[in-house]
Structures are given as C-alpha cells and as structure tokens.
Design a protein around this motif. Structure first.
Motif, PDB file in Angstrom:
ATOM      1  N   ALA A 175      88.656 -37.477  34.729  1.00 48.67           N
ATOM      2  CA  ALA A 175      88.421 -38.912  34.937  1.00 48.67           C
ATOM      3  C   ALA A 175      87.299 -39.138  35.946  1.00 48.67           C
ATOM      4  N   GLU A 176      87.240 -38.288  36.972  1.00 48.62           N
ATOM      5  CA  GLU A 176      86.175 -38.428  37.967  1.00 48.62           C
ATOM      6  C   GLU A 176      84.810 -38.113  37.342  1.00 48.62           C
ATOM      7  N   ILE A 177      84.754 -37.090  36.486  1.00 40.29           N
ATOM      8  CA  ILE A 177      83.498 -36.762  35.798  1.00 40.29           C
ATOM      9  C   ILE A 177      83.055 -37.944  34.937  1.00 40.29           C
ATOM     10  N   LEU A 178      84.002 -38.502  34.198  1.00 40.29           N
ATOM     11  CA  LEU A 178      83.667 -39.648  33.346  1.00 40.29           C
ATOM     12  C   LEU A 178      83.194 -40.839  34.166  1.00 40.29           C
ATOM     13  N   ALA A 179      83.890 -41.111  35.271  1.00 37.55           N
ATOM     14  CA  ALA A 179      83.557 -42.292  36.081  1.00 37.55           C
ATOM     15  C   ALA A 179      82.226 -42.135  36.793  1.00 37.55           C
ATOM     16  N   ARG A 180      81.969 -40.946  37.295  1.00 35.69           N
ATOM     17  CA  ARG A 180      80.751 -40.752  38.094  1.00 35.69           C
ATOM     18  C   ARG A 180      79.507 -40.512  37.248  1.00 35.69           C
TER      19      ARG A 180
ATOM     20  N   MET B   2      79.031 -28.257  37.657  1.00 38.95           N
ATOM     21  CA  MET B   2      79.746 -29.535  37.658  1.00 38.95           C
ATOM     22  C   MET B   2      80.476 -29.720  38.980  1.00 38.95           C
ATOM     23  N   ALA B   3      81.083 -28.655  39.482  1.00 42.68           N
ATOM     24  CA  ALA B   3      81.787 -28.740  40.775  1.00 42.68           C
ATOM     25  C   ALA B   3      80.796 -29.095  41.887  1.00 42.68           C
ATOM     26  N   LYS B   4      79.579 -28.494  41.838  1.00 43.03           N
ATOM     27  CA  LYS B   4      78.558 -28.828  42.843  1.00 43.03           C
ATOM     28  C   LYS B   4      78.118 -30.276  42.720  1.00 43.03           C
ATOM     29  N   PHE B   5      77.964 -30.749  41.463  1.00 40.38           N
ATOM     30  CA  PHE B   5      77.551 -32.136  41.256  1.00 40.38           C
ATOM     31  C   PHE B   5      78.593 -33.100  41.819  1.00 40.38           C
ATOM     32  N   ILE B   6      79.851 -32.816  41.558  1.00 42.93           N
ATOM     33  CA  ILE B   6      80.913 -33.699  42.047  1.00 42.93           C
ATOM     34  C   ILE B   6      80.967 -33.673  43.571  1.00 42.93           C
ATOM     35  N   LYS B   7      80.833 -32.485  44.151  1.00 42.67           N
ATOM     36  CA  LYS B   7      80.849 -32.377  45.611  1.00 42.67           C
ATOM     37  C   LYS B   7      79.679 -33.151  46.219  1.00 42.67           C
ATOM     38  N   ALA B   8      78.507 -33.034  45.604  1.00 44.50           N
ATOM     39  CA  ALA B   8      77.331 -33.762  46.093  1.00 44.50           C
ATOM     40  C   ALA B   8      77.513 -35.267  45.952  1.00 44.50           C
ATOM     41  N   GLU B   9      78.104 -35.687  44.852  1.00 42.48           N
ATOM     42  CA  GLU B   9      78.343 -37.117  44.636  1.00 42.48           C
ATOM     43  C   GLU B   9      79.349 -37.664  45.640  1.00 42.48           C
ATOM     44  N   ARG B  10      80.377 -36.871  45.927  1.00 38.19           N
ATOM     45  CA  ARG B  10      81.359 -37.286  46.942  1.00 38.19           C
ATOM     46  C   ARG B  10      80.700 -37.406  48.305  1.00 38.19           C
ATOM     47  N   ALA B  11      79.803 -36.465  48.629  1.00 33.99           N
ATOM     48  CA  ALA B  11      79.095 -36.511  49.913  1.00 33.99           C
ATOM     49  C   ALA B  11      78.191 -37.743  49.985  1.00 33.99           C
ATOM     50  N   ARG B  12      77.505 -38.045  48.885  1.00 33.99           N
ATOM     51  CA  ARG B  12      76.643 -39.235  48.865  1.00 33.99           C
ATOM     52  C   ARG B  12      77.454 -40.504  49.065  1.00 33.99           C
ATOM     53  N   GLU B  13      78.597 -40.558  48.402  1.00 29.83           N
ATOM     54  CA  GLU B  13      79.475 -41.716  48.543  1.00 29.83           C
ATOM     55  C   GLU B  13      80.015 -41.825  49.974  1.00 29.83           C
ATOM     56  N   ALA B  14      80.353 -40.684  50.573  1.00 26.03           N
ATOM     57  CA  ALA B  14      80.854 -40.683  51.950  1.00 26.03           C
ATOM     58  C   ALA B  14      79.772 -41.163  52.914  1.00 26.03           C
ATOM     59  N   ARG B  15      78.510 -40.762  52.676  1.00 25.57           N
ATOM     60  CA  ARG B  15      77.407 -41.225  53.540  1.00 25.57           C
ATOM     61  C   ARG B  15      77.273 -42.739  53.471  1.00 25.57           C
ATOM     62  N   ASN B  16      77.384 -43.294  52.271  1.00 26.44           N
ATOM     63  CA  ASN B  16      77.289 -44.749  52.121  1.00 26.44           C
ATOM     64  C   ASN B  16      78.453 -45.458  52.807  1.00 26.44           C
ATOM     65  N   ARG B  17      79.642 -44.888  52.686  1.00 24.76           N
ATOM     66  CA  ARG B  17      80.838 -45.484  53.279  1.00 24.76           C
ATOM     67  C   ARG B  17      80.820 -45.353  54.797  1.00 24.76           C
ATOM     68  N   LEU B  18      80.220 -44.275  55.290  1.00 27.45           N
ATOM     69  CA  LEU B  18      80.233 -43.982  56.727  1.00 27.45           C
ATOM     70  C   LEU B  18      79.550 -45.076  57.540  1.00 27.45           C
ATOM     71  N   LYS B  19      78.503 -45.649  57.022  1.00 26.08           N
ATOM     72  CA  LYS B  19      77.778 -46.694  57.750  1.00 26.08           C
ATOM     73  C   LYS B  19      78.698 -47.871  58.055  1.00 26.08           C
TER      74      LYS B  19
END
Length: 139
Positions: free
Chosen positions: A55-60, A79-96
């Motif tokens: 579901a996360e792959i489909l959503a992202r 795919m695992a690296k892509f998901i990890k990178a996407e989670r990190a990008r999302e965390a950076r946006n949320r962190l602000k």
C-alpha cells in the motif's frame, strides 16, 4: 414562618442519586448478545506488514511503479531504498513545522518545582530528535 434549616446529613438522606448503566436499557437477549460478543473478542486486522508495504508503494509511487516492482523490473533492494528515501524526504518536510510548534509551545512550559523541564517538553524534544535522525536517512 421560617423554613427549617437544612443540614448536610438531611440533604444526603433525601438526595439519593440513581445511576444508570447501559445494561439497564437492554433486553435480556441484547445483554446475552453483548456477552457472546465479548467472549469472541476483538477482530484481528485484515492486513499484515506486507500489505502495508504494498500500500505504501502504491501511495507513494503509483500503480506503474508497483507493477514494475512486482514483475522484477525494480529490485527489492532498490524499492526499499526508494521507500526509505521517500520517508526521509517526508520527515524533512514535517520537521520544519514540528520545530516551529515545539518552539512556540516550549515558552509556555515552565520548569517544575524541582527546576526540571516538564515531561511533555522532554518527550517533544525526544520526538524531534528521532525525526531528525529519520530525515538524515537513519532508522
């Protein structure tokens, strides 16, 4: 004529409060149904970690990426690296925004009598540090 004085004891004796429970309004059959439901327990979730991953792959990344991953055009490691990178990008946006919120609220958190910061502020700081770690690509 004067009104007789009321004492606390007299008021307690006259003011009996009746409390009601949900079972007071149910029929015997409905109560039995509730008992059977309680015996059966809660239902388990209908999905597992693999379903959540898909579901996360489909959503992202969308359906086309999911199909490419499913047919082996994208390796599991990538795919695992892509998901990890996407989670990190999302965390950076949320962190602000999280930093702004914690900074705004921290001024209202006064130290306790012993001079320590409140637990809520400590927990918020701890959560921010874990978000920073995720944003930098760590787990």
């Amino acid at each position: 004529m004067t009104v007789p004085e009321l004492t606390l004891k007299q008021v307690k004796e006259t003011a009996k409060v009746k409390t009601f429970r949900a079972s007071d309004f149910l029929t015997d059959e409905q109560i039995e149904e509730v008992h059977e439901s309680n015996i059966r327990g809660r239902k388990q979730t209908s999905f597992n970690e693999i379903d959540a991953y898909i579901a996360e792959i489909l959503a992202r990344f969308g359906y086309d990426t999911y199909v490419a991953w499913k047919f082996g055009e994208i390796s599991e490691e990538n795919m695992a690296k892509f998901i990890k990178a996407e989670r990190a990008r999302e965390a950076r946006n949320r962190l602000k925004i999280e930093n702004i919120i914690v900074a705004s609220v921290s001024g209202a958190n006064n130290p306790t009598k012993t001079g320590h910061a409140p637990k809520s502020l400590k927990m918020a700081t701890k959560m921010l540090k874990s978000e920073e770690k995720i944003a930098k690509g760590g787990e």
